[in-house]
Design an enzyme around this catalytic site. Structure first.
Site, PDB file in Angstrom:
ATOM      1  N   GLU A 148       0.729  -1.276   0.049  1.00  0.00           N
ATOM      2  CA  GLU A 148      -0.156  -0.051  -0.080  1.00  0.00           C
ATOM      3  C   GLU A 148       0.742   1.339   0.070  1.00  0.00           C
ATOM      4  O   GLU A 148       0.658   2.071   0.972  1.00  0.00           O
ATOM      5  CB  GLU A 148      -1.010   0.006   1.215  1.00  0.00           C
ATOM      6  CG  GLU A 148      -2.127  -0.917   1.075  1.00  0.00           C
ATOM      7  CD  GLU A 148      -3.201  -0.891   2.105  1.00  0.00           C
ATOM      8  OE1 GLU A 148      -3.035   0.016   3.122  1.00  0.00           O
ATOM      9  OE2 GLU A 148      -4.127  -1.767   2.114  1.00  0.00           O
ATOM     10  N   GLU A 159      -6.271  -7.824   0.051  1.00  0.00           N
ATOM     11  CA  GLU A 159      -6.935  -7.351   1.096  1.00  0.00           C
ATOM     12  C   GLU A 159      -8.151  -7.288   0.825  1.00  0.00           C
ATOM     13  O   GLU A 159      -8.442  -6.487  -0.069  1.00  0.00           O
ATOM     14  CB  GLU A 159      -6.140  -6.325   1.908  1.00  0.00           C
ATOM     15  CG  GLU A 159      -4.641  -6.659   2.466  1.00  0.00           C
ATOM     16  CD  GLU A 159      -4.170  -5.628   3.049  1.00  0.00           C
ATOM     17  OE1 GLU A 159      -5.068  -4.752   3.699  1.00  0.00           O
ATOM     18  OE2 GLU A 159      -2.860  -5.487   3.294  1.00  0.00           O
TER      19      GLU A 159
END
Ligand code: NAG
Length: 416
Positions: free
Chosen positions: A211, A309
């Site tokens: 991320e 995720e």
């Protein structure tokens, strides 16, 4: 069968014959082809979040017991001091996850785990408060995965300077990853992982960086430069593993053309709980949103895409989910004046305490996402285990019958 295998081996040899003898690298490439092919196989997996990189909302007790002020692993280690931090974290690393977890993950019909690890575990920086010692547990995990027949994605979850400013990078606050020598230090950390986890029968991929927050200020050209550096490193030291690359919160198909043809996989994350507009939707729209991610973006990518995720939660109520000291948007106590509902049965404890409607919606939402993400290369649920975060805890969801087992089982078929 044996003849077929011999033919394959001879073919592999003849392919490299032009370059004289078969190098060890070529042998590993051949192993990996037999191990997991992200271009043709479906990833069904779960993250081991909150284990080797702690997060306040996954294990609030570790943070509450530090006596206040700890908001991430950096401040936790700072407040406790190195000796105490090492002692408490070692106790956590050695107890939170065991071979039994890997066996149960395999029994739930999964084929992968993704394991977050911070740079401070592999390439610590002098003068920082973090403590190390996580790697022996990651070594154990790979043996446990082998025992259970699972593949492992080793995921570099925190970079020096923080690549996103989130607590889950280890250090909440400013994004300083692209300052000073932090990017180079990240390449060093990646290189250590790539060299150490070369057993391609189990570690089938290494994720470059979790991320990196492009909309928050990470420079995308700089990020691409980093991806080129680690791809070249991986090809040199561990060509048996694929490179996973976060989309940096950009549409995953906007990466089309980049590194096409290399052994790379895009990782995109999908949550519908960190935004008031998404939180206010009914279940039908939550389902539609997950399905359109697949039909509008995933299937349009020129590379394999894994949704690395995602969650079954439909609110941001879980204690500390938005960070220690921040409450929830859903009940109007954080970044919002609009109260959408009550967090009481959704902040802590088991998903057993959800209302019958909330349970049905959770199962429906999870099934829709499984259906959507399998239109491309698959998924990894976030996360396997928590101290009590309803909707986020896969072993709890399995126990309550809210996560399908096997994952292909459907109570709500053909939603997308
Ligand atoms: C990072 O590494 C590259 C390649 O080795 C080098 O050219 C560059 O100067 C380094 N940057 C910093 C800030 O250390």
């Amino acid at each position: 069968m044996l003849v077929k295998r011999l033919q394959k081996a001879l073919l592999a040899l003849s392919l490299v014959a032009g370059g004289a003898q078969a190098s060890p690298a070529r042998v590993r490439l051949e192993n990996r082809a037999a191990s997991f092919d992200y271009k043709s196989q479906i990833v069904r997996g779960v993250n081991l979040g909150g284990w080797l990189v702690t997060e306040p909302w996954i294990t609030p007790s570790i943070y509450d017991n530090a006596g206040g002020g700890a908001v991430d692993e950096w401040t936790l280690s700072q407040i406790l001091g190195a000796t105490e931090a090492r002692s408490r974290l070692s106790a956590h690393w050695s107890s939170f996850i065991s071979q039994d977890d890997f066996n149960r993950i395999a029994q739930a019909g999964l084929n992968h785990v993704r394991i977050p690890i911070g740079y401070w575990a592999v390439a610590p920086i002098e003068g920082e408060p973090y403590v190390d010692g996580q790697l022996e547990f990651l070594d154990n995990a790979i043996n446990w995965a082998r025992g259970a027949g699972l593949k492992v994605i080793v995921d570099l979850h925190g970079a020096p300077g923080s690549q996103n400013g989130f607590d889950n990078s280890g250090h909440r606050g400013a994004i300083q990853w692209q300052q000073g020598s932090s990017v180079n230090q990240t390449v060093v950390a990646f290189d250590v992982l790539a060299r150490r986890y070369i057993q391609s029968d189990v570690v089938t991929a290494i994720e470059a960086l979790n991320e990196p927050f492009v909309p928050g200020g990470v420079n995308e050209d700089g990020l691409k430069g980093y991806y080129y550096s680690v791809l070249s490193d991986l090809q040199n030291v561990n060509p048996g593993a694929a490179l996973f690359m976060s989309d940096g919160f950009q549409a995953v198909d906007s990466w089309n053309g980049f590194m096409q043809g290399s052994d790379v996989v895009m990782d995109t994350h999908h949550y519908q709980v960190f935004d008031n507009g998404l939180l206010s939707m009914g279940i039908d729209d939550h389902v539609k949103t997950a399905c359109s991610l697949a039909t509008q973006h995933l299937v349009r990518s020129d590379k394999p895409v894994v949704v690395g995720e995602w969650t079954g939660a439909l609110t941001d109520c879980a204690k500390y989910l938005n960070g220690v000291g921040n409450a929830a948007r859903y009940d109007g106590t954080y970044q919002s004046t609009t109260r959408l509902g009550d967090c009481a049965n959704k902040a802590t404890g088991s998903s057993a305490n959800l209302s019958p409607d909330e349970k049905a919606n959770t199962r429906r939402f999870i099934e829709a996402q499984l259906e959507a993400y399998e239109m491309k290369s698959g998924w990894l649920f976030w996360t396997w285990k928590t101290e009590g975060a309803p909707g986020w805890d896969m072993q709890d969801l399995l126990a309550q019958g809210l996560f399908p087992n096997p994952p292909t089982d459907r109570q709500y078929p053909k939603q997308c």
